[in-house]
Structures are given as structure tokens and as C-alpha cells.
Design a protein around this motif. Structure first.
Motif, PDB file in Angstrom:
ATOM      1  N   ASN A   1       0.826  -1.214   0.000  1.00  0.00           N
ATOM      2  CA  ASN A   1       0.000   0.000   0.000  1.00  0.00           C
ATOM      3  C   ASN A   1       0.855   1.257   0.000  1.00  0.00           C
ATOM      4  O   ASN A   1       0.481   2.276  -0.580  1.00  0.00           O
ATOM      5  N   LYS A   2       2.018   1.167   0.657  1.00  0.00           N
ATOM      6  CA  LYS A   2       2.932   2.331   0.657  1.00  0.00           C
ATOM      7  C   LYS A   2       3.364   2.611  -0.785  1.00  0.00           C
ATOM      8  O   LYS A   2       3.458   3.760  -1.207  1.00  0.00           O
ATOM      9  N   TYR A   3       3.646   1.526  -1.531  1.00  0.00           N
ATOM     10  CA  TYR A   3       4.069   1.691  -2.930  1.00  0.00           C
ATOM     11  C   TYR A   3       2.913   2.251  -3.772  1.00  0.00           C
ATOM     12  O   TYR A   3       3.098   3.203  -4.530  1.00  0.00           O
ATOM     13  N   PHE A   4       1.726   1.663  -3.624  1.00  0.00           N
ATOM     14  CA  PHE A   4       0.598   2.128  -4.448  1.00  0.00           C
ATOM     15  C   PHE A   4       0.303   3.604  -4.167  1.00  0.00           C
ATOM     16  O   PHE A   4       0.045   4.382  -5.090  1.00  0.00           O
ATOM     17  N   ASN A   5       0.335   3.990  -2.893  1.00  0.00           N
ATOM     18  CA  ASN A   5       0.076   5.409  -2.553  1.00  0.00           C
ATOM     19  C   ASN A   5       1.153   6.310  -3.146  1.00  0.00           C
ATOM     20  O   ASN A   5       0.868   7.398  -3.648  1.00  0.00           O
ATOM     21  N   PHE A   6       2.390   5.824  -3.070  1.00  0.00           N
ATOM     22  CA  PHE A   6       3.521   6.597  -3.607  1.00  0.00           C
ATOM     23  C   PHE A   6       3.335   6.825  -5.112  1.00  0.00           C
ATOM     24  O   PHE A   6       3.477   7.945  -5.615  1.00  0.00           O
ATOM     25  N   VAL A   7       2.987   5.754  -5.822  1.00  0.00           N
ATOM     26  CA  VAL A   7       2.801   5.864  -7.280  1.00  0.00           C
ATOM     27  C   VAL A   7       1.684   6.870  -7.576  1.00  0.00           C
ATOM     28  O   VAL A   7       1.808   7.704  -8.482  1.00  0.00           O
ATOM     29  N   GLU A   8       0.642   6.810  -6.778  1.00  0.00           N
ATOM     30  CA  GLU A   8      -0.488   7.743  -6.982  1.00  0.00           C
ATOM     31  C   GLU A   8      -0.039   9.187  -6.744  1.00  0.00           C
ATOM     32  O   GLU A   8      -0.347  10.080  -7.531  1.00  0.00           O
ATOM     33  N   GLN A   9       0.714   9.385  -5.669  1.00  0.00           N
ATOM     34  CA  GLN A   9       1.196  10.744  -5.351  1.00  0.00           C
ATOM     35  C   GLN A   9       2.167  11.245  -6.435  1.00  0.00           C
ATOM     36  O   GLN A   9       2.158  12.413  -6.776  1.00  0.00           O
ATOM     37  N   CYS A  10       3.007  10.333  -6.929  1.00  0.00           N
ATOM     38  CA  CYS A  10       3.950  10.718  -7.984  1.00  0.00           C
ATOM     39  C   CYS A  10       3.183  11.129  -9.236  1.00  0.00           C
ATOM     40  O   CYS A  10       3.502  12.131  -9.882  1.00  0.00           O
TER      41      CYS A  10
END
Ligand code: FAD
Length: 294
Positions: A186-195
Motif C-alpha cells: 500500500n505504501k508503494y501504491f500510494n507513492f505511485v499515486e502521489q507521484c
């Protein structure tokens, strides 16, 4: 092959696999390097698109890194990607290095700042990876990758600010981002979304570490910001000295992690191999099986 082509949606068939290795320490007779080449030969059957080779802080492993890069290219016939850190290196040295890499037929490079030396002995030609990326793009034809941090870099005042600087690295010419290891997808998915919201539109390749031992996990987590999911911690914390058990838990955890990432159509998965084939091989076999069944 250049990074842009490797991760191009029209070229790839599923998630692109890549491996990271490091030059073995205390290897005066070259025995450990030979062992590393054997491990990579074993992993070659899974069709990696590239093998990245780390670069010791301040250039401490430079000769060995270059040697492995050339062997990956010439003996294993796999695209190599040297890492390069700029924090203690002058403009002229970097120029020479870039020429040498291009002359050796290298097409890609992972451009990093590197950790700041504790004694403050920094060379101030390049303060950030974005400066290095700009320089590489000006001085060479190399395709450039950059590092990203799903939970934020250790020094960053916030994840948002870190992503702002990541955008700068892309604006300066990074074609791909490889993430630091993480265990919570989830940390990765959120990061990708924020990027994506910040305007970053290059592939962000998740970095996966198969845990091999408790001590290795503790060391890694002391060096970078990474959350260990409670369910994984509960499983391993009473078996700290049982490396076989920890390794099998690490494989099982990474299989589930990769399966979910693949289901979410990641462009690739970058394995932190720690120079060992067996865990990565288990993960690849089982991830392929799970993928074939679905
Ligand atoms: P930067 O992008 O420069 O960021 C460093 C810090 O400065 C961050 O906190 C960022 O928010 C901030 N920042 C960035 N740009 C600016 C700016 N313009 N102004 C103000 N602040 C800014 N280390 C090695 O020594 N050798 C390796 O081979 C190696 N390989 C790695 C591979 C991957 C995939 C990753 C994720 C890390 C790797 N590292 C390696 C570790 C890396 O060198 C460290 O994390 C280092 O501290 C930061 O490098 P960076 O390129 O991310 O730096």
C-alpha cells in the motif's frame, strides 16, 4: 537495450524482471565474484531485462563494479546497469567514468547522490542526484534511472517534498525510477499515486527484497525508512536465529507481494538479490505459477 525501450508497454510482455547485485567484499582471490556469476547464470533462465550493479560509497568498489558490469554484458549477455554515486566525486572524474562506460557498450546508468560521508568530506560539484542526471544527459547518450522512496528518504522533511525532488530528477532526464525496498504494497501504491499527481509519468519499478535473516532485516531497516508489516513481524520475531525458517517466511511474503504487484500491472519488479539466486528463483517460479493459474 535502453531503459525506455525495456519498459515500453509495446515491447514488454508482463512485468519486466531485473536483478540488483553488489561487488562482493573481501574478495582478493576473486572467488566470491565467480560465485556471483554462477548465481546470476542460474537466474538468467528467467529472462531478466537487466542486472544492476551497485557502486560503493565514494567510489570504494568502482573497479570491481566496472568488472562485474562488463562480465554481465559480455559473458552473460544481459543488459547491465551500473549504479553511480556523485557525492564524493568531481566533475572530471565523472566525465572520465561516463566515457569508459560508453566505450564498454553500456547504455544505462542509475544516477544517485549516495549517502553523505560522516566526516563531511563531500566534493561539492554535485549536491543532488538531479545535478548528476543533468550532467549525464549533457555529457553522454546514456539512458538514466533514478532512485525513489515509497516511505520517503531518511533526510527528507516530508514525502511530498521528496516527491517534488523526484519530479526534478525526472525533469532533468530520468527515464525510470527504481524504488527502495518496501514490504507494504500500500505504501508503494500510494507513492505511485502521489507521484502521478505530481506529474511524474515514468515507470516506477518496485524494489523487492527477499528477507534472508533477521539480522539482515534489522540492518536494512536501520539504514532506510521502511515499515515491516505486523503479520510478518509476528511470524518471525520468535525465530530470530533460525535462518532457514526466516528465509522461507521471506520467500512466502515476497511471493504474495509480487503477486499483488503483478495483478496491479506494474511495469517491472526489481529484485534486491543480495547476490543469492535461490530465494529469487523460488519467488519467480511461484509467481509465474500463480500468474498462469489466474
Ligand atoms: P537525492 O535524489 O539527491 O536525494 C537525497 C535527499 O536530498 C533526499 O532527502 C531528497 O529529498 C533531497 N533532495 C533531492 N534533491 C534536492 C534538491 N534539489 N534540493 C534540496 N534537497 C534535495 N547508494 C550507494 O552508495 N550505492 C548504490 O549503488 C546505491 N544504489 C541504490 C539503488 C536504489 C534503487 C536506491 C533506492 C538507493 C540506492 N543507494 C545507493 C542509496 C542512495 O545513495 C541513498 O539513499 C542516498 O542517501 C540518496 O541518494 P539519491 O540519489 O536518492 O539522492
Amino acid at each position: 537495450m535502453r531503459l525506455k525501450d525495456i519498459y515500453n508497454n509495446n515491447n514488454r510482455n508482463g512485468a519486466v524482471i531485473s536483478y540488483e547485485v553488489f561487488p562482493p567484499k573481501d574478495d582478493t582471490d576473486g572467488h566470491k565474484q565467480e560465485k556471483l556469476m554462477c548465481e546470476l547464470t542460474q537466474l538468467k533462465q528467467y529472462n531478466p531485462a537487466l542486472v544492476s550493479v551497485t557502486y560503493g560509497a565514494g567510489g570504494s568498489t568502482r573497479g570491481k563494479s566496472e568488472e562485474i558490469v562488463c562480465r554481465v554484458k559480455n559473458e552473460l549477455k544481459i543488459t547491465p546497469m551500473p549504479h553511480f554515486t556523485c557525492v564524493s566525486t568531481s566533475r572530471e572524474v565523472i566525465k572520465t567514468y561516463l566515457r569508459a562506460m560508453e566505450a564498454a557498450g553500456v547504455k544505462n546508468i542509475l544516477a544517485l547522490r549516495g549517502d553523505l560521508p560522516q566526516d563531511g568530506s563531500c566534493c561539492h560539484d554535485f549536491l543532488h542526484a538531479s545535478d548528476l542526471i543533468e550532467f549525464i544527459k549533457r555529457e553522454s547518450r546514456l539512458s538514466v534511472a533514478a532512485a525513489g522512496y515509497p516511505e520517503g528518504h531518511m533526510e527528507a522533511e516530508s514525502l511530498e517534498k521528496d516527491i517534488e525532488y523526484l519530479k526534478l530528477k525526472v525533469d532533468k532526464g530520468a527515464d525510470v525510477i527504481y524504488t527502495q525496498l518496501f514490504f507494504d504494497n500500500n505504501k508503494y501504491f500510494n507513492f505511485v499515486e502521489q507521484c502521478s499527481a505530481a506529474g511524474i509519468n515514468v515507470p516506477i519499478i518496485p524494489g523487492i527484497l527477499p528477507v534472508l535473516s533477521y539480522s539482515q532485516l534489522s540492518k536494512m531497516t536501520s539504514l532506510c525508512k521502511v515499515t515491516i508489516p505486523q503479520n510478518f513481524m509476528n511470524k518471525i520475531e520468535h525465530h530470530k536465529d533460525d535462518n532457514n525458517y526466516i528465509k522461507s517466511c521471506g520467500i512466502e511474503f515476497a511471493i504474495n507481494q509480487c503477486r499483488e504487484l503483478i495483478e496491479n500491472d506494474v511495469a517491472g519488479i526489481h529484485f534486491y538479490t543480495l547476490n543469492k539466486a535461490s530465494s529469487v528463483e523460488q519467488i519467480l517460479k511461484n509467481t509465474k505459477l500463480l500468474k498462469a493459474k489466474s
